[in-house]
Design a protein around this motif. Structure first.
Motif, mmCIF file in Angstrom:
data_model
loop_
_atom_site.group_PDB
_atom_site.id
_atom_site.type_symbol
_atom_site.label_atom_id
_atom_site.label_comp_id
_atom_site.label_asym_id
_atom_site.label_seq_id
_atom_site.Cartn_x
_atom_site.Cartn_y
_atom_site.Cartn_z
ATOM 1 N N TYR A 65 63.037 46.535 19.708
ATOM 2 C CA TYR A 65 62.707 47.921 19.598
ATOM 3 C C TYR A 65 63.733 48.653 20.021
ATOM 4 N N ARG A 66 64.018 48.067 21.288
ATOM 5 C CA ARG A 66 65.033 49.116 22.179
ATOM 6 C C ARG A 66 66.468 48.969 21.282
ATOM 7 N N GLU A 69 66.351 51.403 18.410
ATOM 8 C CA GLU A 69 66.470 52.818 19.004
ATOM 9 C C GLU A 69 67.775 52.941 19.083
#
Length: 389
Positions: A65-66, A69
């Motif tokens: 996810y990071r 992003e």
């Protein structure tokens, strides 16, 4: 001896160990809990493996996810930088393209002209027009003004119920007289405006007792020292719209001080033919030209402006002033008159605004300090608080 001593020591140590074991068990006789590392080895190895897998999965999801992003943020920043760069580049290219086109346009060869750059036209310089062309333009301009005037006449005729066709028929028969024109109007009586200057002696009594109390007579008292020509024009237009929206005046009368060839409508603003077109007196000229559109056009012969209280036509300058004002009113057909009050035209002028008997009494005692006794004109009238009852 040596062997016997060693046996005793061994027995003593065994007894001591037994006593410590029994004391550790306590009174219940239970075995002590072993807190050493060997106890963890007895746990379920499958549960520990599942926990480790779950932890690793959560960590991988979070890291993914990071990373996504961060990649999105980097992509947006890169797109913004590229867009700004392309915009700047396109502006530069556009300006360069326009400059090249401009240079090509200026430097291109023309067979019908001399070689070299084009000579730009200086529009600030006055362009001369031929006399014939100027006459044609003026004639077209006059035609446009005439068409506009007839259109305004038609609108006014429809608003007051004026029959233009009936007027033409009576003109052909020769039966149309000036006093019979009012019979052609079927709806609204055209208003008459009376402007009374404050420097006229006993002006208040003139307005209160002498002017006819009729709805179509609009009386405007103005301050001779403070009023300006634009304010006076606004008052006239406002009162006409209050009478009826878009109504036109049949006549306008100025009751002020003056003499042969001149009139004092406002303080330090004498009206003469020379002053009318003098530089610095544009507001006076604009005032009289603004009265023209407010005058009636049905029929145009009825539109008249009076000067009262003095004889303006006492010399040639007065006649010249009236002609200049009539020319200033064009394309509106407005007459300027200042007849003697004792003449037939003067009697018609006075009877349109005043009670003639009261006016004669007021005129005879205008410059006297005594109060005017209105019972001389009407014996049955009671005077109370300075007003007619």
């Amino acid at each position: 001896m040596g062997s016997g001593a060693s046996k005793e020591k061994k027995n003593a140590s065994q007894g001591k160990g037994a006593s410590t074991a029994t004391s550790a068990q306590g009174g219940n006789g239970k075995a002590p809990v072993n807190t050493n590392r060997t106890s963890l080895q007895c746990a379920d190895p499958l549960a520990d493996g599942r926990a480790m897998v779950a932890v690793l999965k959560i960590q991988s999801i979070w890291r993914g996810y990071r990373s996504r992003e961060r990649s999105n943020e980097a992509s947006k920043a890169a797109t913004k930088i590229q867009r700004m760069y392309r915009r700047r580049l396109s502006n530069q290219q556009l300006s360069e393209t326009l400059e090249k086109r401009h240079e090509k346009r200026e430097n291109r060869s023309r067979q019908w002209k001399e070689e070299g750059k084009l000579k730009r036209v200086d529009w600030s310089e006055e362009i001369k027009i031929g006399e014939q062309t100027e006459e044609e333009l003026n004639s077209f301009q006059d035609d446009i003004i005439d068409v506009k005037w007839f259109a305004e006449q038609t609108l006014e005729a429809n608003s007051i119920g004026y029959s233009v066709e009936k007027e033409k028929e009576l003109k052909k028969c020769g039966k149309l007289k000036r006093e019979d024109r009012s019979q052609l109007i079927s709806r609204t009586i055209r208003p008459r405006i009376l402007l009374v200057s404050s420097n006229v002696q006993k002006a208040e009594q003139l307005i209160k007792h002498v002017v006819k109390k009729e709805s179509h007579i609009i009386t405007i008292a103005y301050d001779f020292e403070k009023t300006s020509f634009p304010k006076l024009a606004e008052k006239i237009e406002k009162r006409l719209n209050e009478y009826k929206q878009g109504s036109k005046a049949e006549s306008v009368a100025f009751y002020c001080q003056g003499g042969p060839g001149h009139a004092y409508i406002l303080k330090k603003r004498v009206l003469t033919p020379a002053k009318l077109h003098k530089p610095g007196e544009e507001d006076m000229e604009k005032f009289f030209s603004s009265i023209g559109p407010l005058m009636t056009k049905c029929p145009a012969e009825d539109a008249v402006v009076y000067f009262m209280g003095f004889w303006l036509h006492g010399n040639k300058q007065g006649e010249k002033l009236c002609k200049s004002l009539t020319e200033l009113m064009k394309p509106n057909m407005v007459r300027f008159e200042a007849p003697l009050e004792m003449s037939r035209e003067g009697a018609e002028m006075l009877s349109a605004y005043f009670h003639v008997d009261r006016y004669k009494l007021w005129k005879s005692q205008q410059h006297l300090s005594m109060e005017i006794d209105w019972r001389k004109v009407e014996p049955d009238v009671n005077i109370q608080n300075g007003s007619l009852k």
